[in-house]
Design a protein around this motif. Structure first.
Motif, PDB file in Angstrom:
ATOM      1  N   GLN A 121       2.973  61.741  46.942  1.00  0.00           N
ATOM      2  CA  GLN A 121       3.022  61.656  45.475  1.00  0.00           C
ATOM      3  C   GLN A 121       2.215  62.762  44.801  1.00  0.00           C
ATOM      4  OE1 GLN A 121       5.430  59.755  44.176  1.00  0.00           O
ATOM      5  NE2 GLN A 121       5.696  59.462  46.372  1.00  0.00           N
ATOM      6  N   TRP A 122       1.085  63.134  45.430  1.00  0.00           N
ATOM      7  CA  TRP A 122       0.279  64.232  44.883  1.00  0.00           C
ATOM      8  C   TRP A 122       1.126  65.506  44.807  1.00  0.00           C
ATOM      9  CZ3 TRP A 122      -1.213  69.090  46.308  1.00  0.00           C
ATOM     10  CH2 TRP A 122      -2.225  69.684  45.534  1.00  0.00           C
ATOM     11  N   PHE A 123       1.914  65.741  45.860  1.00  0.00           N
ATOM     12  CA  PHE A 123       2.740  66.949  45.902  1.00  0.00           C
ATOM     13  C   PHE A 123       3.891  66.894  44.892  1.00  0.00           C
ATOM     14  CE2 PHE A 123       0.473  67.289  49.864  1.00  0.00           C
ATOM     15  CZ  PHE A 123       0.261  68.661  49.984  1.00  0.00           C
ATOM     16  N   VAL A 124       4.424  65.708  44.693  1.00  0.00           N
ATOM     17  CA  VAL A 124       5.509  65.550  43.719  1.00  0.00           C
ATOM     18  C   VAL A 124       5.001  65.965  42.334  1.00  0.00           C
ATOM     19  CG1 VAL A 124       6.976  63.843  42.544  1.00  0.00           C
ATOM     20  CG2 VAL A 124       6.714  63.750  45.040  1.00  0.00           C
ATOM     21  N   THR A 125       3.831  65.464  41.966  1.00  0.00           N
ATOM     22  CA  THR A 125       3.234  65.811  40.673  1.00  0.00           C
ATOM     23  C   THR A 125       2.893  67.294  40.618  1.00  0.00           C
ATOM     24  OG1 THR A 125       2.225  63.638  40.704  1.00  0.00           O
ATOM     25  CG2 THR A 125       1.405  65.153  39.039  1.00  0.00           C
ATOM     26  N   GLU A 126       2.313  67.785  41.696  1.00  0.00           N
ATOM     27  CA  GLU A 126       1.914  69.190  41.779  1.00  0.00           C
ATOM     28  C   GLU A 126       3.112  70.113  41.549  1.00  0.00           C
ATOM     29  OE1 GLU A 126      -0.753  70.854  41.982  1.00  0.00           O
ATOM     30  OE2 GLU A 126      -0.201  72.803  42.823  1.00  0.00           O
ATOM     31  N   GLN A 127       4.256  69.782  42.143  1.00  0.00           N
ATOM     32  CA  GLN A 127       5.427  70.655  41.995  1.00  0.00           C
ATOM     33  C   GLN A 127       5.936  70.702  40.557  1.00  0.00           C
ATOM     34  OE1 GLN A 127       4.782  72.448  44.972  1.00  0.00           O
ATOM     35  NE2 GLN A 127       6.752  73.065  44.153  1.00  0.00           N
ATOM     36  N   VAL A 128       5.827  69.585  39.846  1.00  0.00           N
ATOM     37  CA  VAL A 128       6.227  69.583  38.430  1.00  0.00           C
ATOM     38  C   VAL A 128       5.351  70.581  37.677  1.00  0.00           C
ATOM     39  CG1 VAL A 128       6.349  68.204  36.301  1.00  0.00           C
ATOM     40  CG2 VAL A 128       7.057  67.200  38.490  1.00  0.00           C
ATOM     41  N   PRO A 162      -6.263  74.992  35.325  1.00  0.00           N
ATOM     42  CA  PRO A 162      -7.301  74.895  36.340  1.00  0.00           C
ATOM     43  C   PRO A 162      -7.165  73.634  37.185  1.00  0.00           C
ATOM     44  CG  PRO A 162      -8.195  74.366  34.188  1.00  0.00           C
ATOM     45  CD  PRO A 162      -6.759  74.752  33.979  1.00  0.00           C
ATOM     46  N   ALA A 163      -6.096  72.911  36.929  1.00  0.00           N
ATOM     47  CA  ALA A 163      -5.875  71.588  37.512  1.00  0.00           C
ATOM     48  C   ALA A 163      -5.835  71.510  39.027  1.00  0.00           C
ATOM     49  CB  ALA A 163      -4.582  71.029  36.934  1.00  0.00           C
ATOM     50  N   SER A 164      -4.633  71.531  39.530  1.00  0.00           N
ATOM     51  CA  SER A 164      -4.277  71.057  40.859  1.00  0.00           C
ATOM     52  C   SER A 164      -5.085  71.593  42.033  1.00  0.00           C
ATOM     53  CB  SER A 164      -2.807  71.338  41.075  1.00  0.00           C
ATOM     54  OG  SER A 164      -2.508  72.607  40.524  1.00  0.00           O
ATOM     55  N   GLY A 165      -5.148  72.907  42.178  1.00  0.00           N
ATOM     56  CA  GLY A 165      -5.793  73.480  43.354  1.00  0.00           C
ATOM     57  C   GLY A 165      -7.215  73.001  43.497  1.00  0.00           C
ATOM     58  N   GLU A 166      -7.946  73.066  42.401  1.00  0.00           N
ATOM     59  CA  GLU A 166      -9.345  72.660  42.399  1.00  0.00           C
ATOM     60  C   GLU A 166      -9.501  71.196  42.799  1.00  0.00           C
ATOM     61  OE1 GLU A 166      -9.508  76.245  39.678  1.00  0.00           O
ATOM     62  OE2 GLU A 166      -8.055  74.961  40.661  1.00  0.00           O
TER      63      GLU A 166
END
Ligand SMILES: [Fe+2]
Ligand SMILES: [Fe+2]
Length: 170
Positions: A121-128, A162-166
């Motif tokens: 689910q984290w990846f699903v959100t990340e891809q959006v 600055p969201a996801s990667g961090e």
């Protein structure tokens, strides 16, 4: 424990995230040597994020009793046609990754592997977010046009969420 099919598709994703990192590094290097320091900075940061995505999959596979395979990576192209073309390629690649993640989601449901489904689910959100941020960049590049690439290059880092990667590192 991970079943073989899920383990294999997660290993495929380890290769794809690793390649994403390599691809963005190659693009960063091209930008850096063609006078686009800002674009290079964006791509280097992006390459770091992709490496974190790969690590997330490696750790997940191993944690679930599978065996993560560290892949050999394809060599990305060294020469690019220009900044707009570069970001078109980034968008195409991110769309490919989104489809790839969605295939794992579908398989996890088919195999009733709800832990993997939850992990994804984290990846699903990340891809959006990834696709949206690259589309915004492409809109800006088109709006500014070739003659204003200096301004685009100067301001691109401000477009980074600055969201996801961090968050991924914590
Ligand atoms: Fe990724
Ligand atoms: Fe990505």
């Amino acid at each position: 424990m991970l079943n073989k099919k899920v383990e294999d598709i997660c290993n495929r994703q380890i290769e794809r995230e690793g390649y994403s990192s390599n691809l963005y590094l190659a693009m960063a290097s091209w930008a850096e040597t063609n006078g686009f320091g800002g674009v290079a900075g964006w791509l280097y940061a992006q390459a770091d994020e992709e490496r974190i995505h790969m690590l997330k999959f490696i750790k997940y596979v191993n944690e679930r009793g599978g065996k993560a395979v560290i892949p050999a990576l394809k060599k990305p192209a060294e020469e690019l046609k220009g900044v707009e073309e570069l970001f078109k390629e980034v968008l195409k690649h991110e769309e490919f990754i989104t489809a790839s993640i969605n295939e794992i989601v579908a398989l996890s449901l088919e195999e009733k592997d709800f832990n993997t489904h939850n992990f994804l689910q984290w990846f699903v959100t990340e891809q959006v977010e990834e696709e949206a941020s690259v589309r915004t960049i492409l809109d800006k590049v088109r709006l500014l046009g070739k003659s204003n690439l200096y301004l685009f290059d100067r301001d691109i880092m401000a477009l980074r969420t600055p969201a996801s990667g961090e968050k991924a590192t914590t």
